[in-house]
Design an enzyme around this catalytic site. Structure first.
Site, PDB file in Angstrom:
ATOM      1  CB  CYS A 219      -0.906   0.040   1.235  1.00  0.00           C
ATOM      2  SG  CYS A 219      -1.792  -1.472   1.563  1.00  0.00           S
TER       3      CYS A 219
ATOM      4  CG  HIS B 116      -5.894  -0.502   2.623  1.00  0.00           C
ATOM      5  ND1 HIS B 116      -7.080  -0.416   1.926  1.00  0.00           N
ATOM      6  CD2 HIS B 116      -5.309  -1.679   2.233  1.00  0.00           C
ATOM      7  CE1 HIS B 116      -7.214  -1.475   1.151  1.00  0.00           C
ATOM      8  NE2 HIS B 116      -6.159  -2.262   1.329  1.00  0.00           N
TER       9      HIS B 116
ATOM     10  CG  HIS C 133      -8.747  -5.799   3.126  1.00  0.00           C
ATOM     11  ND1 HIS C 133      -8.123  -6.919   2.649  1.00  0.00           N
ATOM     12  CD2 HIS C 133      -8.109  -4.750   2.547  1.00  0.00           C
ATOM     13  CE1 HIS C 133      -7.127  -6.563   1.828  1.00  0.00           C
ATOM     14  NE2 HIS C 133      -7.099  -5.246   1.762  1.00  0.00           N
TER      15      HIS C 133
ATOM     16  CD  GLU D  41     -26.457  14.080  14.774  1.00  0.00           C
ATOM     17  OE1 GLU D  41     -27.391  14.428  14.033  1.00  0.00           O
ATOM     18  OE2 GLU D  41     -25.823  14.859  15.514  1.00  0.00           O
TER      19      GLU D  41
ATOM     20  CG  HIS E   1      -9.104  -4.050  -2.231  1.00  0.00           C
ATOM     21  ND1 HIS E   1      -7.997  -3.984  -3.058  1.00  0.00           N
ATOM     22  CD2 HIS E   1      -8.595  -4.050  -0.979  1.00  0.00           C
ATOM     23  CE1 HIS E   1      -6.892  -3.982  -2.344  1.00  0.00           C
ATOM     24  NE2 HIS E   1      -7.228  -4.019  -1.073  1.00  0.00           N
TER      25      HIS E   1
HETATM   26  C1  LIG Z   1      -4.876 -10.754   1.827  1.00  0.00           C
HETATM   27  S1  LIG Z   1      -4.266  -9.164   1.733  1.00  0.00           S
HETATM   28  C2  LIG Z   1      -3.881  -8.790   0.046  1.00  0.00           C
HETATM   29  C3  LIG Z   1      -3.073  -7.531  -0.076  1.00  0.00           C
HETATM   30  C4  LIG Z   1      -3.852  -6.318   0.345  1.00  0.00           C
HETATM   31  O1  LIG Z   1      -4.902  -6.012  -0.216  1.00  0.00           O
HETATM   32  C5  LIG Z   1      -3.422  -5.489   1.453  1.00  0.00           C
HETATM   33  O2  LIG Z   1      -4.046  -4.500   1.774  1.00  0.00           O
HETATM   34  C6  LIG Z   1      -2.202  -5.821   2.281  1.00  0.00           C
HETATM   35  O3  LIG Z   1      -1.066  -5.272   1.797  1.00  0.00           O
HETATM   36  P1  LIG Z   1       0.292  -5.412   2.630  1.00  0.00           P
HETATM   37  O4  LIG Z   1       1.351  -5.410   1.585  1.00  0.00           O
HETATM   38  O5  LIG Z   1       0.340  -4.208   3.550  1.00  0.00           O
HETATM   39  O6  LIG Z   1       0.269  -6.677   3.434  1.00  0.00           O
HETATM   40 ZN    ZN Z   2      -5.793  -4.095   0.507  1.00  0.00          ZN
END
Ligand SMILES: CSCCC(=O)C(=O)COP(=O)(O)O
Ligand code: ZN
Length: 242
Positions: free
Chosen positions: A102, A119, A121, A148, A204
């Protein structure tokens, strides 16, 4: 490993050694433990990065983010080249680890003046990207109004926070095979929506940034709350925008 790399590894431990719990090298592992418990960084996915003065603190790639220690943290001298990866100015590189995939996305947020980028998921973020129609292509946005918690999101830099009657819009970009390749989509979304503090990535997750750690975290929490609410509203047949 080259002797130059060994020197970077061996000489700069002071950059990540601090008894201050607010130091980024202590804060990133602490935040990632919380994010893991909230379902944001499970299975090694997701992460966070902090800018502290002219240093950028970045987690390693592909590790269990909730088990990370401060000695696992990479440090970049800021400003640094975003591309190519080899041109980035690392001043601390932990042995046997790679920096987060990232990294160019986090650097894009720092170019916008952010102090922290998160970031996740989160399944709520992923679900709303599936519920917003795909046909809208580069114009796709998640929108919600008259809730709100919208007040937890800034209207734009120096413009205060959104109000109860405002509509929150978060752009959605398409996913790519490799995390790094999301960077051009993130840059384009930031250009098109200069007031946004977040970009969703279809199927994602989401990137959220803030002027500092507290703002990035609370904005990410507010958005996650709104995404979960939106999914539940959708199940009940209730519209997100009045
Ligand atoms: C199963 S995670 C796939 C990679 C990804 O989307 C992520 O955000 C993790 O990236 P990193 O290189 O920080 O582990
Ligand atoms: Zn990711």
């Amino acid at each position: 490993m080259s002797s130059a790399d060994q020197a970077v590894e061996a000489t700069n431990d002071q950059l990540i050694q601090s008894t201050d719990p607010e130091h980024p090298a202590n804060l990133i592992p602490e935040l990632c433990r919380k994010f893991y418990n909230w379902g944001w960084v499970t299975g090694t996915g997701g992460g966070t990065s902090i800018r502290h003065g002219d240093h950028i603190f970045i987690a390693p790639s592909g590790v269990q983010k909730e088990l990370m220690k401060s000695e696992n943290i990479f440090v970049l001298q800021w400003p640094t080249a975003k591309y190519p990866a080899e041109a980035r100015n690392y001043i601390r590189k932990p042995l046997k680890l790679n920096p987060s995939a990232c990294t160019p996305l986090f650097l894009t947020a720092f170019e916008q003046g952010a102090g922290c980028c998160i970031h996740t998921h989160s399944q709520w973020a992923v679900l709303v990207t599936l519920l917003v129609e795909r046909e809208k292509g580069p114009d796709a946005c998640f929108e919600i109004s008259t809730i709100e918690q919208i007040k937890g999101i800034p209207r734009g830099k120096g413009k205060g926070m959104l109000g109860y009657h405002d509509t929150l819009s978060i752009p959605i970009i398409d996913n790519t095979a490799f995390e790094e390749d999301l960077t051009s989509g993130l840059e384009a979304a930031m250009k098109k929506y200069p007031d946004t503090y977040a970009v969703l990535v279809r199927r994602h997750g989401i990137y959220v940034w803030g002027d500092n750690v507290a703002k990035a975290k609370t904005q990410c929490e507010s958005l996650d709350y709104l995404f979960q609410l939106a999914v539940e509203m959708h199940k009940l047949g209730l519209p997100w925008v009045k």
